[in-house]
Design a protein around this motif. Structure first.
Motif, PDB file in Angstrom:
ATOM      1  N   MET A  73       0.849  -1.185   0.000  1.00 22.60           N
ATOM      2  CA  MET A  73       0.000   0.000   0.000  1.00 22.60           C
ATOM      3  C   MET A  73       0.887   1.238   0.000  1.00 22.60           C
ATOM      4  O   MET A  73       2.031   1.186   0.432  1.00 22.60           O
ATOM      5  N   VAL A  74       0.327   2.331  -0.496  1.00 28.11           N
ATOM      6  CA  VAL A  74       1.023   3.611  -0.423  1.00 28.11           C
ATOM      7  C   VAL A  74       0.230   4.527   0.493  1.00 28.11           C
ATOM      8  O   VAL A  74      -0.966   4.333   0.704  1.00 28.11           O
ATOM      9  N   PHE A  76       1.189  -4.703   4.468  1.00 31.38           N
ATOM     10  CA  PHE A  76       0.165  -5.124   5.418  1.00 31.38           C
ATOM     11  C   PHE A  76      -0.252  -6.568   5.170  1.00 31.38           C
ATOM     12  O   PHE A  76      -0.251  -7.039   4.031  1.00 31.38           O
ATOM     13  N   SER A  77      -0.681  -7.217   6.224  1.00 30.72           N
ATOM     14  CA  SER A  77      -1.305  -8.539   6.102  1.00 30.72           C
ATOM     15  C   SER A  77      -2.755  -8.349   5.652  1.00 30.72           C
ATOM     16  O   SER A  77      -3.301  -7.241   5.710  1.00 30.72           O
ATOM     17  N   LYS A  78      -3.392  -9.440   5.238  1.00 31.66           N
ATOM     18  CA  LYS A  78      -4.809  -9.369   4.863  1.00 31.66           C
ATOM     19  C   LYS A  78      -5.656  -8.918   6.054  1.00 31.66           C
ATOM     20  O   LYS A  78      -6.597  -8.140   5.894  1.00 31.66           O
ATOM     21  N   THR A  79      -5.320  -9.395   7.235  1.00 33.98           N
ATOM     22  CA  THR A  79      -6.061  -9.007   8.439  1.00 33.98           C
ATOM     23  C   THR A  79      -5.936  -7.504   8.687  1.00 33.98           C
ATOM     24  O   THR A  79      -6.931  -6.833   9.006  1.00 33.98           O
ATOM     25  N   GLU A  80      -4.741  -6.970   8.519  1.00 33.30           N
ATOM     26  CA  GLU A  80      -4.538  -5.530   8.717  1.00 33.30           C
ATOM     27  C   GLU A  80      -5.291  -4.709   7.664  1.00 33.30           C
ATOM     28  O   GLU A  80      -5.847  -3.652   7.982  1.00 33.30           O
ATOM     29  N   ILE A  81      -5.340  -5.199   6.426  1.00 37.36           N
ATOM     30  CA  ILE A  81      -6.095  -4.496   5.377  1.00 37.36           C
ATOM     31  C   ILE A  81      -7.576  -4.486   5.725  1.00 37.36           C
ATOM     32  O   ILE A  81      -8.260  -3.465   5.591  1.00 37.36           O
ATOM     33  N   ARG A  82      -8.094  -5.605   6.197  1.00 36.80           N
ATOM     34  CA  ARG A  82      -9.512  -5.664   6.608  1.00 36.80           C
ATOM     35  C   ARG A  82      -9.778  -4.641   7.710  1.00 36.80           C
ATOM     36  O   ARG A  82     -10.778  -3.935   7.678  1.00 36.80           O
ATOM     37  N   GLU A  83      -8.872  -4.531   8.669  1.00 39.55           N
ATOM     38  CA  GLU A  83      -9.034  -3.562   9.764  1.00 39.55           C
ATOM     39  C   GLU A  83      -9.021  -2.126   9.228  1.00 39.55           C
ATOM     40  O   GLU A  83      -9.814  -1.291   9.662  1.00 39.55           O
ATOM     41  N   LEU A  84      -8.110  -1.835   8.303  1.00 39.32           N
ATOM     42  CA  LEU A  84      -8.072  -0.499   7.705  1.00 39.32           C
ATOM     43  C   LEU A  84      -9.389  -0.182   6.991  1.00 39.32           C
ATOM     44  O   LEU A  84      -9.935   0.916   7.130  1.00 39.32           O
ATOM     45  N   LEU A  85      -9.894  -1.147   6.247  1.00 36.43           N
ATOM     46  CA  LEU A  85     -11.172  -0.942   5.541  1.00 36.43           C
ATOM     47  C   LEU A  85     -12.325  -0.748   6.528  1.00 36.43           C
ATOM     48  O   LEU A  85     -13.156   0.144   6.354  1.00 36.43           O
ATOM     49  N   MET A  86     -12.371  -1.580   7.540  1.00 37.76           N
ATOM     50  CA  MET A  86     -13.456  -1.504   8.526  1.00 37.76           C
ATOM     51  C   MET A  86     -13.428  -0.191   9.304  1.00 37.76           C
ATOM     52  O   MET A  86     -14.461   0.294   9.744  1.00 37.76           O
ATOM     53  N   ASN A  87     -12.245   0.394   9.451  1.00 37.44           N
ATOM     54  CA  ASN A  87     -12.097   1.644  10.200  1.00 37.44           C
ATOM     55  C   ASN A  87     -12.002   2.870   9.292  1.00 37.44           C
ATOM     56  O   ASN A  87     -11.537   3.923   9.729  1.00 37.44           O
ATOM     57  N   ASN A  88     -12.425   2.715   8.037  1.00 38.95           N
ATOM     58  CA  ASN A  88     -12.463   3.824   7.070  1.00 38.95           C
ATOM     59  C   ASN A  88     -11.114   4.511   6.888  1.00 38.95           C
ATOM     60  O   ASN A  88     -11.045   5.731   6.727  1.00 38.95           O
ATOM     61  N   LYS A  89     -10.050   3.735   6.894  1.00 44.21           N
ATOM     62  CA  LYS A  89      -8.708   4.282   6.693  1.00 44.21           C
ATOM     63  C   LYS A  89      -8.281   4.215   5.223  1.00 44.21           C
ATOM     64  O   LYS A  89      -7.187   4.638   4.872  1.00 44.21           O
ATOM     65  N   ILE A  90      -9.152   3.645   4.373  1.00 43.67           N
ATOM     66  CA  ILE A  90      -8.928   3.618   2.926  1.00 43.67           C
ATOM     67  C   ILE A  90     -10.167   4.266   2.305  1.00 43.67           C
ATOM     68  O   ILE A  90     -11.089   3.587   1.857  1.00 43.67           O
ATOM     69  N   SER A 122      -3.928   9.339   3.553  1.00 45.81           N
ATOM     70  CA  SER A 122      -4.610   8.054   3.674  1.00 45.81           C
ATOM     71  C   SER A 122      -3.855   6.963   2.928  1.00 45.81           C
ATOM     72  O   SER A 122      -2.972   7.236   2.125  1.00 45.81           O
ATOM     73  N   TYR A 123      -4.228   5.719   3.225  1.00 48.38           N
ATOM     74  CA  TYR A 123      -3.664   4.560   2.545  1.00 48.38           C
ATOM     75  C   TYR A 123      -4.425   4.339   1.245  1.00 48.38           C
ATOM     76  O   TYR A 123      -5.642   4.514   1.177  1.00 48.38           O
ATOM     77  N   GLU A 124      -3.678   3.912   0.222  1.00 50.00           N
ATOM     78  CA  GLU A 124      -4.267   3.630  -1.082  1.00 50.00           C
ATOM     79  C   GLU A 124      -3.510   2.487  -1.739  1.00 50.00           C
ATOM     80  O   GLU A 124      -2.396   2.159  -1.344  1.00 50.00           O
ATOM     81  N   LEU A 125      -4.114   1.947  -2.769  1.00 53.93           N
ATOM     82  CA  LEU A 125      -3.399   1.051  -3.656  1.00 53.93           C
ATOM     83  C   LEU A 125      -2.469   1.890  -4.529  1.00 53.93           C
ATOM     84  O   LEU A 125      -2.695   3.084  -4.717  1.00 53.93           O
ATOM     85  N   GLN A 185     -10.658   6.013  -0.445  1.00 57.54           N
ATOM     86  CA  GLN A 185     -10.790   6.050  -1.898  1.00 57.54           C
ATOM     87  C   GLN A 185     -11.612   4.842  -2.335  1.00 57.54           C
ATOM     88  O   GLN A 185     -11.165   3.694  -2.285  1.00 57.54           O
ATOM     89  N   ALA A 186     -12.849   5.080  -2.784  1.00 50.27           N
ATOM     90  CA  ALA A 186     -13.771   4.002  -3.139  1.00 50.27           C
ATOM     91  C   ALA A 186     -13.226   3.102  -4.241  1.00 50.27           C
ATOM     92  O   ALA A 186     -13.454   1.889  -4.220  1.00 50.27           O
ATOM     93  N   MET A 187     -12.510   3.674  -5.192  1.00 51.92           N
ATOM     94  CA  MET A 187     -11.968   2.885  -6.292  1.00 51.92           C
ATOM     95  C   MET A 187     -10.796   2.006  -5.847  1.00 51.92           C
ATOM     96  O   MET A 187     -10.289   1.209  -6.619  1.00 51.92           O
ATOM     97  N   HIS A 188     -10.378   2.150  -4.597  1.00 50.05           N
ATOM     98  CA  HIS A 188      -9.353   1.286  -4.028  1.00 50.05           C
ATOM     99  C   HIS A 188      -9.995   0.318  -3.039  1.00 50.05           C
ATOM    100  O   HIS A 188      -9.594  -0.845  -2.958  1.00 50.05           O
ATOM    101  N   ALA A 189     -10.978   0.792  -2.312  1.00 48.41           N
ATOM    102  CA  ALA A 189     -11.650  -0.068  -1.336  1.00 48.41           C
ATOM    103  C   ALA A 189     -12.417  -1.198  -2.027  1.00 48.41           C
ATOM    104  O   ALA A 189     -12.368  -2.345  -1.571  1.00 48.41           O
ATOM    105  N   ALA A 190     -13.096  -0.912  -3.128  1.00 45.11           N
ATOM    106  CA  ALA A 190     -13.895  -1.936  -3.813  1.00 45.11           C
ATOM    107  C   ALA A 190     -13.041  -3.126  -4.266  1.00 45.11           C
ATOM    108  O   ALA A 190     -13.389  -4.281  -3.979  1.00 45.11           O
ATOM    109  N   PRO A 191     -11.918  -2.899  -4.966  1.00 38.84           N
ATOM    110  CA  PRO A 191     -11.097  -4.058  -5.349  1.00 38.84           C
ATOM    111  C   PRO A 191     -10.514  -4.801  -4.154  1.00 38.84           C
ATOM    112  O   PRO A 191     -10.360  -6.021  -4.184  1.00 38.84           O
ATOM    113  N   LEU A 192     -10.212  -4.073  -3.071  1.00 40.20           N
ATOM    114  CA  LEU A 192      -9.683  -4.736  -1.877  1.00 40.20           C
ATOM    115  C   LEU A 192     -10.731  -5.605  -1.206  1.00 40.20           C
ATOM    116  O   LEU A 192     -10.427  -6.714  -0.743  1.00 40.20           O
ATOM    117  N   TRP A 193     -11.977  -5.130  -1.144  1.00 37.30           N
ATOM    118  CA  TRP A 193     -13.041  -5.958  -0.580  1.00 37.30           C
ATOM    119  C   TRP A 193     -13.230  -7.227  -1.408  1.00 37.30           C
ATOM    120  O   TRP A 193     -13.421  -8.322  -0.880  1.00 37.30           O
TER     121      TRP A 193
END
Length: 179
Positions: free
Chosen positions: A57-58, A147-161, A69-72, A163-171
């Motif tokens: 992530m960047v 980041f691990s997959k678990t850490e990415i899930r936590e970032l997504l769940m806590n609105n730390k990503i 913020s974090y992004e792809l 950018q919708a065009m990055h969150a959608a592919p990560l989900w």
């Protein structure tokens, strides 16, 4: 049922944004005299995984939201590249220093089909390896984070990503590879 464009006028024509004002007639006969369309170039994003399955992530400042913020890894599809995959590989190498690996198309989506003309092409890149230092453009101030997959899930769940065009592919990635 396409809308009929009666008249178009360009209000702004820039390298990364063109604003067009259309006068349109809908199939039901209703007329809209000030429908604004944003003509953006197509984008690429990369879900990059290292050989030990860490997601690359960047982190950077985004002036529109005035926050960091974090992004792809992502970028505008440049005409110097042969195709979207070439753009994705170039952006990954320049922004993060990572390259090689295995690449596949992952997701194509529209940022906002109501007003935007562009698409975002996401690629999944696995087994990436650090090849070089970052080669950032003068206007870029980007840090790289793994980041691990678990850490990415936590970032997504806590609105730390945000950018919708990055969150959608990560989900999508997490739903497929959450084993």
């Amino acid at each position: 049922m396409k809308w009929k464009i009666r008249h178009s006028e360009y209000l702004i024509q820039g390298k990364y944004l063109t604003v067009r004002k259309d006068q349109v007639t809908l199939p039901n006969g209703h007329q809209i005299d000030d429908y604004y369309v944003l003509e953006y170039p197509n984008w690429v994003t990369v879900i990059g995984l290292t050989k030990n399955e860490k997601l690359i992530m960047v982190r950077q400042y985004r002036h529109g939201l005035q926050q960091v913020s974090y992004e792809l890894c992502a970028g505008v599809h440049e005409t110097v590249d042969d195709d979207f995959l070439a753009t994705a590989k170039r952006e990954m190498l320049e922004e993060t220093g990572y390259g090689n690996g295995n690449w596949e198309p992952w997701l194509i989506c529209s940022p906002n089909p109501g007003t935007h003309t562009n698409l975002s092409y996401t690629f999944l890149a696995t087994n990436l390896e650090l090849l070089q230092e970052q080669e950032l453009d003068p206007g870029e101030d980007i840090t790289v984070h793994l980041f691990s997959k678990t850490e990415i899930r936590e970032l997504l769940m806590n609105n730390k990503i945000p950018q919708a065009m990055h969150a959608a592919p990560l989900w999508k990635f997490l739903s497929v590879f959450n084993k």
